[in-house]
Design an enzyme around this catalytic site. Structure first.
Site, PDB file in Angstrom:
ATOM      1  N   GLY A 124      45.576  33.873  45.453  1.00  0.00           N
ATOM      2  CA  GLY A 124      46.073  34.356  44.176  1.00  0.00           C
ATOM      3  C   GLY A 124      45.566  35.752  43.838  1.00  0.00           C
ATOM      4  O   GLY A 124      46.206  36.488  43.092  1.00  0.00           O
ATOM      5  N   ALA A 131      43.096  31.616  43.166  1.00  0.00           N
ATOM      6  CA  ALA A 131      43.066  30.594  42.125  1.00  0.00           C
ATOM      7  C   ALA A 131      41.677  29.959  42.082  1.00  0.00           C
ATOM      8  O   ALA A 131      41.009  29.868  43.111  1.00  0.00           O
ATOM      9  CB  ALA A 131      44.117  29.538  42.425  1.00  0.00           C
ATOM     10  N   GLU A 177      45.649  30.091  51.578  1.00  0.00           N
ATOM     11  CA  GLU A 177      46.014  28.813  50.952  1.00  0.00           C
ATOM     12  C   GLU A 177      46.256  27.708  51.968  1.00  0.00           C
ATOM     13  O   GLU A 177      45.946  26.540  51.728  1.00  0.00           O
ATOM     14  CB  GLU A 177      47.264  28.991  50.087  1.00  0.00           C
ATOM     15  CG  GLU A 177      47.026  29.725  48.767  1.00  0.00           C
ATOM     16  CD  GLU A 177      47.110  31.248  48.885  1.00  0.00           C
ATOM     17  OE1 GLU A 177      47.046  31.773  50.015  1.00  0.00           O
ATOM     18  OE2 GLU A 177      47.236  31.909  47.847  1.00  0.00           O
ATOM     19  N   GLU A 180      47.924  37.942  45.488  1.00  0.00           N
ATOM     20  CA  GLU A 180      49.201  37.816  44.768  1.00  0.00           C
ATOM     21  C   GLU A 180      49.163  38.619  43.467  1.00  0.00           C
ATOM     22  O   GLU A 180      50.136  39.257  43.071  1.00  0.00           O
ATOM     23  CB  GLU A 180      49.491  36.339  44.498  1.00  0.00           C
ATOM     24  CG  GLU A 180      49.763  35.575  45.802  1.00  0.00           C
ATOM     25  CD  GLU A 180      49.938  34.087  45.582  1.00  0.00           C
ATOM     26  OE1 GLU A 180      49.000  33.461  45.048  1.00  0.00           O
ATOM     27  OE2 GLU A 180      51.002  33.561  45.926  1.00  0.00           O
TER      28      GLU A 180
HETATM   29  N1  3HC Z   1      37.591  29.549  43.196  1.00  0.00           N
HETATM   30  C1  3HC Z   1      36.412  29.164  42.655  1.00  0.00           C
HETATM   31  N2  3HC Z   1      35.241  29.215  43.304  1.00  0.00           N
HETATM   32  C2  3HC Z   1      35.269  29.686  44.544  1.00  0.00           C
HETATM   33  C3  3HC Z   1      36.455  30.119  45.170  1.00  0.00           C
HETATM   34  C4  3HC Z   1      37.665  30.049  44.438  1.00  0.00           C
HETATM   35  N3  3HC Z   1      38.835  30.435  44.939  1.00  0.00           N
HETATM   36  N4  3HC Z   1      36.161  30.547  46.409  1.00  0.00           N
HETATM   37  C5  3HC Z   1      34.825  30.383  46.554  1.00  0.00           C
HETATM   38  N5  3HC Z   1      34.293  29.870  45.431  1.00  0.00           N
HETATM   39  C6  3HC Z   1      32.876  29.571  45.172  1.00  0.00           C
HETATM   40  C7  3HC Z   1      32.294  28.610  46.166  1.00  0.00           C
HETATM   41  O1  3HC Z   1      32.568  27.268  45.797  1.00  0.00           O
HETATM   42  C8  3HC Z   1      30.814  28.945  46.085  1.00  0.00           C
HETATM   43  O2  3HC Z   1      30.342  28.365  44.894  1.00  0.00           O
HETATM   44  P1  3HC Z   1      28.860  27.762  44.822  1.00  0.00           P
HETATM   45  O3  3HC Z   1      27.953  28.922  45.005  1.00  0.00           O
HETATM   46  O4  3HC Z   1      28.813  27.122  43.497  1.00  0.00           O
HETATM   47  O5  3HC Z   1      28.784  26.798  45.974  1.00  0.00           O
HETATM   48  C9  3HC Z   1      30.826  30.458  45.880  1.00  0.00           C
HETATM   49  O6  3HC Z   1      32.150  30.764  45.384  1.00  0.00           O
HETATM   50  C10 3HC Z   1      30.595  31.265  47.115  1.00  0.00           C
HETATM   51  O7  3HC Z   1      31.475  30.803  48.115  1.00  0.00           O
HETATM   52  P2  3HC Z   1      31.031  30.720  49.637  1.00  0.00           P
HETATM   53  O8  3HC Z   1      29.763  29.964  49.745  1.00  0.00           O
HETATM   54  O9  3HC Z   1      32.209  30.246  50.414  1.00  0.00           O
HETATM   55  O10 3HC Z   1      30.707  32.265  49.914  1.00  0.00           O
HETATM   56  P3  3HC Z   1      31.127  33.190  51.109  1.00  0.00           P
HETATM   57  O11 3HC Z   1      30.618  34.527  50.739  1.00  0.00           O
HETATM   58  O12 3HC Z   1      30.746  32.584  52.399  1.00  0.00           O
HETATM   59  O13 3HC Z   1      32.737  33.242  51.106  1.00  0.00           O
HETATM   60  C11 3HC Z   1      34.950  33.489  50.211  1.00  0.00           C
HETATM   61  C12 3HC Z   1      33.448  33.767  50.024  1.00  0.00           C
HETATM   62  C13 3HC Z   1      35.470  34.262  51.439  1.00  0.00           C
HETATM   63  C14 3HC Z   1      35.674  33.942  48.978  1.00  0.00           C
HETATM   64  C15 3HC Z   1      35.159  31.985  50.479  1.00  0.00           C
HETATM   65  O14 3HC Z   1      34.504  31.260  49.477  1.00  0.00           O
HETATM   66  C16 3HC Z   1      36.585  31.539  50.492  1.00  0.00           C
HETATM   67  O15 3HC Z   1      37.256  31.648  51.502  1.00  0.00           O
HETATM   68  N6  3HC Z   1      37.076  30.981  49.372  1.00  0.00           N
HETATM   69  C17 3HC Z   1      38.346  30.361  49.283  1.00  0.00           C
HETATM   70  C18 3HC Z   1      39.428  31.352  49.049  1.00  0.00           C
HETATM   71  C19 3HC Z   1      40.756  30.659  48.905  1.00  0.00           C
HETATM   72  O16 3HC Z   1      41.054  29.694  49.561  1.00  0.00           O
HETATM   73  N7  3HC Z   1      41.599  31.174  48.018  1.00  0.00           N
HETATM   74  C20 3HC Z   1      42.879  30.627  47.788  1.00  0.00           C
HETATM   75  C21 3HC Z   1      42.788  29.669  46.655  1.00  0.00           C
HETATM   76  S1  3HC Z   1      44.333  28.822  46.393  1.00  0.00           S
HETATM   77  C22 3HC Z   1      45.285  29.959  45.562  1.00  0.00           C
HETATM   78  O17 3HC Z   1      44.904  31.079  45.354  1.00  0.00           O
HETATM   79  C23 3HC Z   1      46.585  29.433  45.065  1.00  0.00           C
HETATM   80  C24 3HC Z   1      47.520  30.504  44.646  1.00  0.00           C
HETATM   81  O18 3HC Z   1      48.299  30.925  45.741  1.00  0.00           O
HETATM   82  C25 3HC Z   1      48.415  30.013  43.583  1.00  0.00           C
END
Ligand code: 3HC
Ligand code: NAI
Length: 699
Positions: free
Chosen positions: A104, A63, A127, A107
């Site tokens: 997501g 997401a 998440e 998913e």
């Molecule tokens: N949505 C939007 N932007 C995101 C994002 C996401 N899910 N994940 C990362 N980004 C952005 C970061 O904010 C960053 O943006 P910036 O350059 O403007 O600061 C850029 O992507 C790069 O991120 P990182 O600096 O963290 O880069 P890395 O290469 O170190 O890591 C990653 C990449 C492994 C994808 C890490 O960012 C991460 O773990 N992200 C979170 C993933 C996550 O938690 N996903 C679950 C979301 S909740 C969900 O999906 C709900 C669903 O179940 C309904």
């Protein structure tokens, strides 16, 4: 055509490629585009099957977290709508997974009919790290594909798993070394030719006799380990639904729990931390520091002083593979410093976290020296000598003579004026503060102190370097104590006043630890060494006579009680142990001190302790923002979370104040300030008042 997802046609196969930088976050744009391209492919009679792909580095990271807190995540098509559309598609849909396939994103892939993955693709449901659970079917589909135990481990830990580890499960139909999209296209053709039916998660029934006992075991363990966070236990309950309830009922309940967790303060805090940590990596003044600024190359580092900090800093660099020249004044001090480094590595080796070969390699990266000229060819020097301006002057004057042009000259000073230190050189643009925290090889926080003349490329190089040595960097301006120690001084002073007024060290520590801090202020002082604060107070008193009224801490220091290192401070310690034992001798000192000061002790509640200590932090944080020492309130939160053991479920002192409501914080500060003699110290910061009056928040 919507550019967030493009459609290309390879014969009878349509490839829908998600293209939504930076990580294919499933925001409204991308969701809309996927459904639009899916409908196009379904309507086209020439298309027999569909491949859904992302980029090389990201299939999708889930997401779009930037949409959280807005109405966008629920706007149609929401993520469950998109997944339903894929699952119900009348033509086979194959996910081609490379890079991150998280939350997501996974998913979405599980909603497809088949999945092909690159062997090192990273699959996970993280998440829980944002205080949530997978909210688009992850808790219902993953256990059906890979089994209850494996799925629960992935969901509760949030840790991603490489695709090759999941090969052979019903989750992945094929795992390949390279060419994932081409393979997926060929796979899709074969499916069409074979008329192979899709194996949907919703059609799988979990028939595992061990599922129930495992879930019961997980409930007990997770409940104990995850407090105060509600999400992990909710993950267990959601997976239990996958075992015990019909698929659509499980999905409905999962969505309900997801919405409840999204509204929880714990999730708000964790999402704030995620954004704050990434914001802190952005240079505060972008116009001054362009993103494409060429960085200086850092291949070899010099460290001056092999004491507590110099040793830890050396380890931080050699751990990251960067060689260090370590300078001391005397052979004895050098041997002592190197001995400590070796012992630290040996302890790590005994725990099985380092091999003998790795230990030898790390030690070999250190070049010990007593000769200043050995620093002539290093790219960065970090000074960690005694905290005295005269010693710093001597070191920087000599560095200016020997360091090569373009070398970065850094000080690890805790509180001295960096601009004055820079003035000892003819190259103040190359001077910067790199304030590590003790133990420097362990603590994540690095305050990068920007002097008035520090060059923007020097700043940008150090920010980049922080990542290489795996530190969480925050930029601070020059002032006494920078961000962290300037705030902690006020917090410590508030605790000292409570002590004077009637609370005991153990009551104050206990109240703040129950609030969630890793350690209360008196235990922390004992760990850091009371002599450090004592020396700083003496220095400030010399600079500004009358500014440091005598305190009970001074009396303790005069009695030789410096904390853990002397076996006694605010508590006493048994030889070789770190458990703080309340000490009647301290009570006697404090009581005497109160009598001498004419104070009658009063009963103080835990709530008052938390209110005063935390609001003292917040109020100073507001002044730090006002003074431009920190660029953002969230930077202050990062400092406190990564350097001072502030509880993660509260998101940092500034977010905590936002959560309480700034108007309430101002009211409390004014109430405290109304007591006789308290007016000046407890006056709310003008920025705090301004934000509160405007109904705004720090973040
Ligand atoms: N949505 C939007 N932007 C995101 C994002 C996401 N899910 N994940 C990362 N980004 C952005 C970061 O904010 C960053 O943006 P910036 O350059 O403007 O600061 C850029 O992507 C790069 O991120 P990182 O600096 O963290 O880069 P890395 O290469 O170190 O890591 C990653 C990449 C492994 C994808 C890490 O960012 C991460 O773990 N992200 C979170 C993933 C996550 O938690 N996903 C679950 C979301 S909740 C969900 O999906 C709900 C669903 O179940 C309904
Ligand atoms: P320390 O006393 O443990 O070590 C200082 C070392 O510097 C000694 O080994 C000494 O021999 C050496 N030294 C002194 N003058 C020197 C010179 N001219 N050339 C080479 N070596 C010299 O001190 P510590 O605690 O490591 O502190 C060092 C610096 O780090 C200080 O500025 C301190 O304020 C700062 N700091 C300390 C923290 C802590 O928790 N101890 C935390 C963050 C910063």
């Amino acid at each position: 055509m919507n550019s967030a997802a493009e459609l290309t046609q390879l014969g009878s196969i349509a490839v829908i490629t998600m293209n939504h930088p930076p990580v294919n976050g499933l925001g409204l744009d991308l969701r809309t585009a996927i459904v639009a391209q899916l409908d196009r492919a379904l309507a086209d009679p020439q298309i027999d099957a569909i491949v859904l792909a992302g980029g090389e580095r990201n299939f999708s990271a889930g997401a779009d977290v930037r949409e959280f807190g807005t109405s966008k995540p629920s706007a149609a098509p929401n993520l469950p709508d998109v997944i339903r559309a894929l699952e119900a598609a009348g033509k086979p849909v194959v996910a081609a997974i490379a890079g991150n396939c998280l939350g997501g994103g996974l998913e979405l892939a599980m909603g497809c009919h088949f999945r092909v993955a690159l062997r090192d693709a990273s699959l996970g449901l993280p998440e829980v790290k944002l205080g949530l659970l997978p909210g688009a079917g992850g808790t219902q589909r993953l256990p059906r594909f890979i089994g209850v135990e494996s799925a629960l481990n992935m969901i509760v830990s949030g840790q991603p798993v490489p695709a090759q580890k999941l090969a052979g499960t019903a989750l992945l139909d094929e795992v390949v070394e390279s060419g994932v999209v081409d393979t997926a296209v060929a796979f899709a053709r074969q499916i069409v030719a074979d008329k192979r039916p899709a194996k949907l998660a919703r059609d799988i029934r979990i028939k595992d006799p061990l599922a129930e006992p495992f879930l019961q075991f997980a409930r007990t363990n997770v409940a104990a380990a995850s407090r105060p966070f509600p999400a992990p236990l909710q993950c267990v309950e959601a997976v239990a639904n996958a075992v015990g309830k019909p698929f659509d009922e499980g999905l409905r309940l999962e969505r309900e729990i997801f919405a409840a967790l999204m509204a929880s303060p714990e999730s708000r805090a964790l999402r704030h931390i995620f954004a704050a940590e990434r914001a802190a990596t952005k240079l505060p003044d972008v116009s001054e520091v362009p993103a494409d600024m060429p960085l200086r190359e850092i291949r070899r580092v010099g460290v001056i002083g092999a004491g507590t900090m110099g040793g830890g800093i050396t380890m931080a660099f050699v751990d990251a593979g960067i060689p260090v020249v370590l300078l001391e004044t005397k052979q004895e001090a050098l041997d002592r410093g190197l001995g400590t480094i070796r012992r630290n590595y040996e302890t790590t080796m005994k725990k099985g976290k380092l091999t003998q070969a790795q230990l030898d390699e790390r030690i070999a990266r250190i070049t010990p020296t007593l000769d200043f000229s050995a620093l002539a060819d290093v790219d960065l020097v970090i000074e960690a000598v005694f905290e005295e301006m005269s010693v710093k002057r001597d070191v920087f004057t000599r560095l200016d003579q020997v360091a090569k042009p373009g070398a970065i000259l850094a000080s690890n000073t805790s509180a001295l004026d960096l601009n004055e230190i820079a003035s000892f050189t003819k190259r103040p643009q190359d001077v910067i503060g790199l304030h590590f925290f003790s133990p420097a090889n362990v603590m994540k926080l690095l305050e990068i102190v920007r002097g008035a003349k520090t060059g923007p490329d020097v700043l940008a190089t150090c920010m980049n370097l922080a990542k290489r040595i795996r530190k969480t960097a925050v930029v601070a301006g020059v002032c006494d104590g920078f961000i962290g120690n300037r705030m902690i001084a006020r917090y410590g002073a508030a605790a000292g006043m409570l002590l004077m007024e009637g609370a005991s060290p153990q009551q104050i520590d206990g109240a703040l630890q129950r609030f969630g801090l890793a350690m209360g202020p008196f235990r922390m002082a004992d760990l850091a060494g009371l002599d450090i604060g004592w020396a700083a107070r003496k220095r400030r008193e010399a600079e500004q006579p009358g500014s440091q009224p005598r305190s009970a801490a001074d009396v303790l220091c005069e009695a030789g009680r410096f904390g853990q290192k002397t076996g006694a401070g605010w508590y006493r310690y048994e030889a070789g142990k770190r458990d703080p034992i309340p000490d009647p001798a301290v009570d006697a000192i404090v009581e005497q001190f109160r009598r001498d000061s004419g104070v009658t002790p009063r009963k103080i509640s835990d709530a008052e302790i938390v209110e005063r200590c935390i609001y003292a932090l917040v109020n100073e944080g507001a002044r730090i923002l006002e003074d431009g020492i920190a660029a953002r309130a969230s930077d202050i939160d990062v400092v406190y979370l990564s350097g001072y053991g502030f509880p993660r479920h509260r998101g940092g002192p500034m977010l905590y104040a936002d959560t309480v409501g700034l108007a309430n914080v101002v009211r409390a500060l004014r109430r405290i300030a109304a007591a006789p003699g308290a007016e000046a110290w407890w006056q709310p910061a003008p920025l705090l008042v301004k934000l509160a009056e405007a109904g705004r928040t720090f973040n």
